[in-house]
Design an enzyme around this catalytic site. Structure first.
Site, PDB file in Angstrom:
ATOM      1  N   GLU A 150       4.288  37.480 -26.615  1.00  0.00           N
ATOM      2  CA  GLU A 150       5.543  37.420 -27.377  1.00  0.00           C
ATOM      3  C   GLU A 150       5.339  37.086 -28.853  1.00  0.00           C
ATOM      4  O   GLU A 150       5.808  36.056 -29.351  1.00  0.00           O
ATOM      5  CB  GLU A 150       6.503  36.411 -26.744  1.00  0.00           C
ATOM      6  CG  GLU A 150       7.006  36.858 -25.391  1.00  0.00           C
ATOM      7  CD  GLU A 150       8.158  36.005 -24.855  1.00  0.00           C
ATOM      8  OE1 GLU A 150       8.291  34.842 -25.283  1.00  0.00           O
ATOM      9  OE2 GLU A 150       8.909  36.513 -24.014  1.00  0.00           O
ATOM     10  N   GLU A 310       7.991  40.283 -17.622  1.00  0.00           N
ATOM     11  CA  GLU A 310       8.476  38.979 -17.169  1.00  0.00           C
ATOM     12  C   GLU A 310       9.969  39.047 -16.894  1.00  0.00           C
ATOM     13  O   GLU A 310      10.713  39.725 -17.596  1.00  0.00           O
ATOM     14  CB  GLU A 310       8.297  37.907 -18.254  1.00  0.00           C
ATOM     15  CG  GLU A 310       6.892  37.542 -18.612  1.00  0.00           C
ATOM     16  CD  GLU A 310       6.880  36.450 -19.695  1.00  0.00           C
ATOM     17  OE1 GLU A 310       7.851  35.689 -19.816  1.00  0.00           O
ATOM     18  OE2 GLU A 310       5.886  36.393 -20.433  1.00  0.00           O
TER      19      GLU A 310
HETATM   20  C1  GLA Z   1       8.594  33.851 -22.372  1.00  0.00           C
HETATM   21  C2  GLA Z   1       7.119  33.571 -22.368  1.00  0.00           C
HETATM   22  C3  GLA Z   1       6.650  32.847 -21.160  1.00  0.00           C
HETATM   23  C4  GLA Z   1       7.639  31.809 -20.723  1.00  0.00           C
HETATM   24  C5  GLA Z   1       8.992  32.430 -20.530  1.00  0.00           C
HETATM   25  C6  GLA Z   1      10.028  31.458 -20.050  1.00  0.00           C
HETATM   26  O1  GLA Z   1       8.939  35.093 -21.940  1.00  0.00           O
HETATM   27  O2  GLA Z   1       6.337  34.723 -22.554  1.00  0.00           O
HETATM   28  O3  GLA Z   1       5.409  32.266 -21.464  1.00  0.00           O
HETATM   29  O4  GLA Z   1       7.714  30.821 -21.685  1.00  0.00           O
HETATM   30  O5  GLA Z   1       9.423  32.944 -21.753  1.00  0.00           O
HETATM   31  O6  GLA Z   1      11.284  32.059 -19.872  1.00  0.00           O
END
Ligand code: GLA
Ligand code: ZN
Length: 679
Positions: A150, A310
């Site tokens: 991210e 995710e």
């Molecule tokens: C992001 C991050 C993860 C985690 C999630 C929690 O997407 O990439 O490492 O922190 O948020 O929702």
């Protein structure tokens, strides 16, 4: 295709075994098997363990983990771990630390914390990516690379300041040109030496600690935004190249965040082999908004399937209120991603952390540590279903005839704008026109200004405030060939440096829209006007409430479809269409309520013979994916209660239940169908 080595919808997610002792690793393998988990993303945040000292790397634990995974049929989406630098690095090389918007030098902490222009960060992140790729290039578990995590945020340090000047030199060639583009004669800002240019933050051009969009110099702020997006991209590219030297054939990605404002994902997309993204709606997010985010991610590579990298199996921890996903919702939203082009379903996280801020974030394996939980059961059931689905849907594509223009640079510029109203935001406008299609089960592609318009019948460009060079010509070409183009109030206002067009708005779009806007009225939140539709358009008939902003336009060659109802501009055009060659260009001079936007879009679609995939009751979403002459129709019931759907006279087979279906069928609350048309 994403999934050639493992030809099914990958199922798994972020996994942090380095936070757990070895006994737990064994237990995890047992639980993964029960849940049919076959891909784990790791190690995402383990730089400090992989490189405990400047000249010492420790891969032993990862070797062991990857071997264990391979033995248990779990593949690795191998991460480079560069999203948090080690504490020792920050201590020894403070250049890795960012300077924030307030101008404060950060100390070691949190994550996503490295200055993108730090030579130390660039060097060591590249080196780690390279070492990992070299070490694991032939590992049987390896299926994909996950660079950093991210990417985001911004930095205003001395390294970034210097890099910004170089970036400007490359983009504009001379300081004179920079002065010209930024209109620096305003407030006496003329620069005579590159060294005089400093990053725009609260210490320089910005006016508000809490609202980073409030700038005195849009041109500077806009370029800094571009520069930051490019700087972070450069970090990614360097790791990408390091990896490709060892594993040229393994696909590489980094996880995006949907409508994440700071990064121009269209500019990033060519450097990713595959798009992946993290879907974190709240329980209150509108379903069409989630759909839009998926479609935007699919649009980045012109329709190529993407990875859902995710999502939470149950709850988040970082929203103000973290509701549980109700029974069935995790499954439904997983398939919603697939319905919009995802070929993987992955979670954050497989096992819930014990400590720190994510210990209450949902996970497949909870703190209870066993399989006897609602969430685990739901995950395991979905896992089983995905095994049964096999490769049926993989690499199938969505065919849309309607496109929605999405431009990050326009988004930045629009919201940097001082006036006409603080209430004008980009996403709600995009969402409104997207929702009009979604409400009617009409597929939409999200496209950038650089992408081809010709394969669409309709292109909608809400608040196209900043016009990219050459875009208006493309629109003229598109419309003259028969396309329908729709744009709205506050469009064609500035060039790509936020300099206002001269000679009347909407500038270069004036010819194709056949109107010009003389003034712009910003309405107070409690003020409304209305569009009164002319009798020539019975399909749109009525008085339709508008708010936010009203462009006061003149119809030049355009036909007036509707006029304002009240105020001193009552009777003046509020909705127009212009015949241009074979097509039509529409101008919506104000901001109508959703209901009218729905009607307008339906009207434009019907003129083009574009009809809903299926007519369905409220809360039912329908999409189609196609491959090899087959069509898969997803019918998703977002309602909590069961509902009757009419499938018409065609005969379908539901891939999930194997049942043959036709005519009226009952669909359970939060249930779905994946229908294959039978011959
Ligand atoms: C992001 C991050 C993860 C985690 C999630 C929690 O997407 O990439 O490492 O922190 O948020 O929702
Ligand atoms: Zn920096």
């Amino acid at each position: 295709m994403i999934n050639s080595k493992l030809p099914k919808i990958w199922y798994g997610g972020d996994y942090n075994p380095d936070q757990w002792p070895r006994e737990i690793w064994q237990e995890d393998m047992r639980l993964f098997k029960l849940a049919h988990i076959d891909v784990a993303s790791l190690p995402i945040f383990s730089w400090s363990l992989l490189q405990p000292e400047e000249e010492r790397y420790e891969f032993g634990w990862l070797d062991e983990m990857l071997d264990l995974m391979a033995k248990n049929g779990v593949y690795a989406c191998l991460a480079t771990s560069t999203a948090t630098h080690p504490a020792w690095m920050a201590h020894r090389y403070p250049d890795v630390l960012r300077v924030d918007f307030q101008g404060r030098k950060r100390r070691f902490g949190i994550r996503h914390n490295s200055c993108p222009n730090s030579p130390t960060y660039r060097y060591y992140s590249r080196r780690l990516a390279s070492k990992l790729a070299e070490r694991y290039k032939n590992h049987p578990a390896l299926v994909a690379w996950h660079v950093s995590n991210e990417y985001g945020g911004s930095c205003y340090c001395e390294n970034c300041t210097r890099a910004f000047r170089v970036w400007l030199q490359t983009r504009y060639g001379s300081l004179d040109e920079v002065n010209e583009r930024w209109n620096t004669r305003f407030w006496g800002h003329t620069f005579y030496d590159w060294e005089e240019i400093v990053p725009p933050n609260i210490l320089s051009e910005h006016l508000s600690e809490s609202d980073p969009t409030r700038t005195a110099f849009q041109g500077i702020s806009l370029d800094y935004q571009r520069f930051m997006s490019d700087s972070l991209l450069q970090c990614y590219i360097e790791e990408y190249q390091a990896i490709k030297e060892h594993t040229p054939d393994v696909m590489v990605t980094t996880n995006f965040m949907g409508t994440y404002k700071p990064l121009n994902y269209f500019a990033w997309a060519p450097y990713l082999d595959i798009i992946s993204w993290d879907n974190y709606p709240s329980n209150k997010t509108d379903m069409s908004t989630i759909a839009l985010r998926h479609d935007l991610m699919r649009g980045l590579k012109e329709g190529q399937p993407f990875m859902l990298m995710e999502q939470t199996p149950s709850t988040q921890n970082w929203q103000p209120h973290n509701g549980l996903k109700r029974p069935g919702v995790m499954r439904l939203w997983s398939y919603q991603a697939v319905a919009h082009g995802a070929d993987t379903i992955m979670f954050f996280q497989l096992r819930r952390s014990r400590g720190a801020c994510e210990k209450f974030h949902g996970a497949v394996i909870s703190h209870a540590g066993h399989e006897h939980t609602r969430v685990f059961r739901e995950c395991a059931e979905l896992g089983k279903e995905l095994v049964e689905l096999g490769d049926a849907l993989l690499d199938s594509r969505i065919h849309a005839r309607v496109a929605l223009l999405f431009d990050w640079e326009n988004w930045w510029a629009l919201e940097f704008s001082s006036g006409p109203t603080v209430d004008l935001k980009y996403l709600p406008q995009i969402e409104k026109y997207y929702r009009a299609c979604w409400n009617q089960n009409i597929p939409v592609d999200l496209i950038s200004p650089a992408m081809d318009m010709d394969k669409y019948d309709i292109v909608i460009a809400p608040v196209a405030y900043l016009l990219q060079p050459g875009y208006a010509e493309k629109v003229e070409e598109f419309v003259s060939q028969g396309g329908t183009f729709l744009t709205t109030f506050f469009s064609g206002i500035v060039d790509d440096n936020d300099r206002a067009v001269l000679g009347g708005y909407p500038g270069e779009l004036r010819k194709v829209t056949g109107i010009w806007a003389e003034e712009i009225d910003a309405l107070f939140p409690d003020m409304r006007n209305a569009i009164v539709i002319s009798e020539a358009f019975p399909e749109l008939a009525g008085n339709h409430v508008v708010g936010l902003m009203c462009d006061l336009i003149h119809a030049e060659t355009a036909e007036v479809v509707g006029t304002y109802a009240t105020d001193f501009y009552a009777g003046r055009p509020a909705l127009t269409r212009n015949r241009f060659g074979q097509g039509w260009a529409w101008y919506v001079a104000s901001d109508p309520e959703q209901g009218f936007v729905d009607r307008l879009v339906r009207y434009l679609c019907s003129e083009k013979g574009i009809t809903p995939i299926l007519e369905t009751p409220v809360g039912i979403e329908v999409t189609e994916r196609h491959k090899d002459g087959q069509t898969f129709t997803f019918v998703l019931n977002h309602n909590a209660d069961s509902i009757e759907i009419d499938l018409g006279t065609d005969r379908f087979r539901d891939l999930l239940t194997g049942k043959e279906l036709t005519g009226k069928v009952k669909l359970g609350g939060r249930d779905l169908l994946i229908l294959r048309l039978q011959a």
